[in-house]
Design an enzyme around this catalytic site. Structure first.
Site, short mmCIF file in Angstrom:
data_model
loop_
_atom_site.label_atom_id
_atom_site.label_comp_id
_atom_site.label_asym_id
_atom_site.label_seq_id
_atom_site.Cartn_x
_atom_site.Cartn_y
_atom_site.Cartn_z
N ASN A 9 110.38 69.51 -21.53
CA ASN A 9 110.59 69.21 -22.94
C ASN A 9 109.51 68.21 -23.34
OD1 ASN A 9 111.70 68.62 -25.41
ND2 ASN A 9 113.76 68.18 -24.62
N ARG A 90 110.15 74.04 -23.64
CA ARG A 90 110.69 74.04 -24.99
C ARG A 90 109.51 74.09 -25.96
NH1 ARG A 90 113.59 69.03 -27.97
NH2 ARG A 90 113.71 70.03 -30.01
N HIS A 179 115.60 72.64 -33.18
CA HIS A 179 116.57 72.08 -32.22
C HIS A 179 117.49 73.17 -31.68
CE1 HIS A 179 116.14 67.96 -34.38
NE2 HIS A 179 115.50 67.90 -33.22
N ARG A 239 110.43 60.77 -40.44
CA ARG A 239 110.17 61.93 -41.32
C ARG A 239 111.04 61.84 -42.57
NH1 ARG A 239 110.94 66.61 -36.92
NH2 ARG A 239 110.75 65.03 -35.31
N GLU A 380 119.43 70.01 -23.58
CA GLU A 380 118.51 71.10 -23.91
C GLU A 380 117.93 71.70 -22.63
OE1 GLU A 380 116.57 68.20 -26.18
OE2 GLU A 380 117.01 69.15 -28.11
#
Ligand code: AMP
Length: 395
Positions: A9, A90, A179, A239, A380
């Site tokens: 990741n 990922r 995600h 962000r 994840e």
């Protein structure tokens, strides 16, 4: 037969990994390298519960990955590089091309590169990771697992932007959602923990430095707050999340900023950081707000308000709500944010138990809450490792 699989990741200057024995899903090593490219890079890892740290400059992704492999060999987690038969990466943006994970070939790499324009913070470093592993572990099968794939079930009414249709048809400008591995993990884990009926209509709140909410119906994404890129949706660490699109040409003209400068501002100088002027980290904002800092309080208020709005909207998408899940750095650890988000959602049947919430318990709803509210640590990497195994079996 058991196989060793690496799940990778990679972020804008970091790399997280887990080495698994599959299909048992045993984690042999987990680790992360931070500040790649800077003199202060640091590699921290855990083997059999023992934590270690290595502070040494790593000039690029290849050096970082080389360090990981050397550490695995030196600690006898592997005796030879050939033992790792698959590496799952990922990948931020799969665009229109990918609705499921794929084995990496030249065409896949070219498409990840092509899509870098849509995810400039992530796709380029994801590709660097793939190329470095191809070089350093040439026998392993590389698999790309896209953040966008889980959302391919979002219906057109939720993914279309009301722009001239040709932008969608000819250029793929639509909502994608991100995600994916995290929301997929939450959907599966919640169903496993609470049963299918209790998780029929579920909202997954992935609240980390990046953040997104996903409406999930019977395990399938039906709407997600990030959009064409991971800039859209809720306020994030740095962000902006959703803003009036007219603000962009206004700023460009008024302040003579080019699109690169505006993109930098929206991705790196906005969000909680921009609002508060203090930090992108909820812990700092919590602390500052307690000391009376009004901008820190404002950032927290805007953050919680936007999450509430998405929960309300997604309850409409799902025609009701059975379970609300909080995950990722903020979702898993900030009782304050969970409490702020839930305190005005009584009308949806959401009521927290303050003590369970303060303890980051698995179930944090009050006994008389109609909706289940859960805190589930995301994973994840296990989704990535499972995807690699599935593709290796097919190959
Ligand atoms: P992630 O991107 O999922 O690693 O989340 C990182 C963010 O989680 C940080 O920027 C913090 O805002 C938040 N966070 C991490 N640990 C805690 C904590 N113990 N309490 C509150 N917020 C936390």
């Amino acid at each position: 037969m058991s196989e060793k699989i690496l799940a990778i990741n990679s972020g804008s200057s970091s790399l997280k990994f887990k080495l698994y024995i599959m299909p048992a899903e045993t984690v042999l090593v987990s680790g992360q390298i931070e500040r790649i490219g800077q003199p202060s890079s640091e590699f921290s890892y855990t083997i059999a519960g023992k934590k270690s740290k290595l502070a040494q400059p790593m000039k690029d992704y290849e050096t970082a990955i080389q360090t990981v492999i050397e550490t695995l060999l030196a600690s006898h987690v592997i005796e030879s590089k050939h033992e790792i038969i698959g590496v799952g990466h990922r990948i931020s943006h799969g665009g229109r091309y990918y609705t499921k994970p794929v084995i990496v070939d030249e065409d896949v790499k070219a498409k990840i590169d092509e899509l870098a324009v849509l995810s400039p913070l992530h796709n380029p470093v994801n590709l660097l990771g793939i190329k470095a592993f191809e070089k350093l572990l040439p026998d392993a099968t590389e698999v790309a697992v896209f953040d966008t794939s889980f959302h391919h079930t979002i219906p057109a009414k939720a993914y279309m932007y009301a722009l001239p249709y040709s932008y969608y048809k000819d250029h793929g400008i639509r909502r994608y959602g991100f995600h994916g591995p995290s929301h997929e993990y939450i959907a599966e884990k919640a169903a496993e923990l609470f049963g299918k009926q209790q998780t029929h209509r579920l909202i997954s709140c992935h609240l980390g430095n990046g953040g997104s909410l996903t409406a999930i119906l019977d395990g399938h994404s039906v709407n997600s707050s990030m959009g064409f890129t991971p800039l859209a949706g809720i306020v994030m660490g740095t962000r902006s999340g959703d803003i009036d699109p007219e603000i962009i040409p206004f700023i460009e003209e008024e302040f003579q900023m080019d699109s690169h400068a505006v993109r930098e501002m929206l991705n790196h100088d906005s969000g909680l950081q921009g609002l508060s002027g203090i930090s992108n980290d909820i812990r700092d904002l919590d602390e500052a707000a307690k000391q009376g800092n009004q901008r820190a309080q404002l950032a927290l208020d805007v953050y919680a308000h936007q999450i509430q709005q998405y929960i309300g909207a997604y309850t409409t998408d799902l025609e009701g709500l059975d379970t609300l899940v909080f995950t990722a750095g903020i979702g898993e650890h900030s009782a304050l944010v969970r409490q702020m988000v839930c305190e005005r959602l009584g009308y949806l049947g959401i009521k927290l138990d303050p003590e369970k919430n303060a303890a980051n318990a698995l179930s944090i709803e009050a006994a008389d809450s109609r909706v289940k509210v859960a805190v589930i640590p995301t994973d994840e990497e296990i989704v990535i490792a499972r995807d690699v195994m599935a593709l290796l079996k097919e190959a």
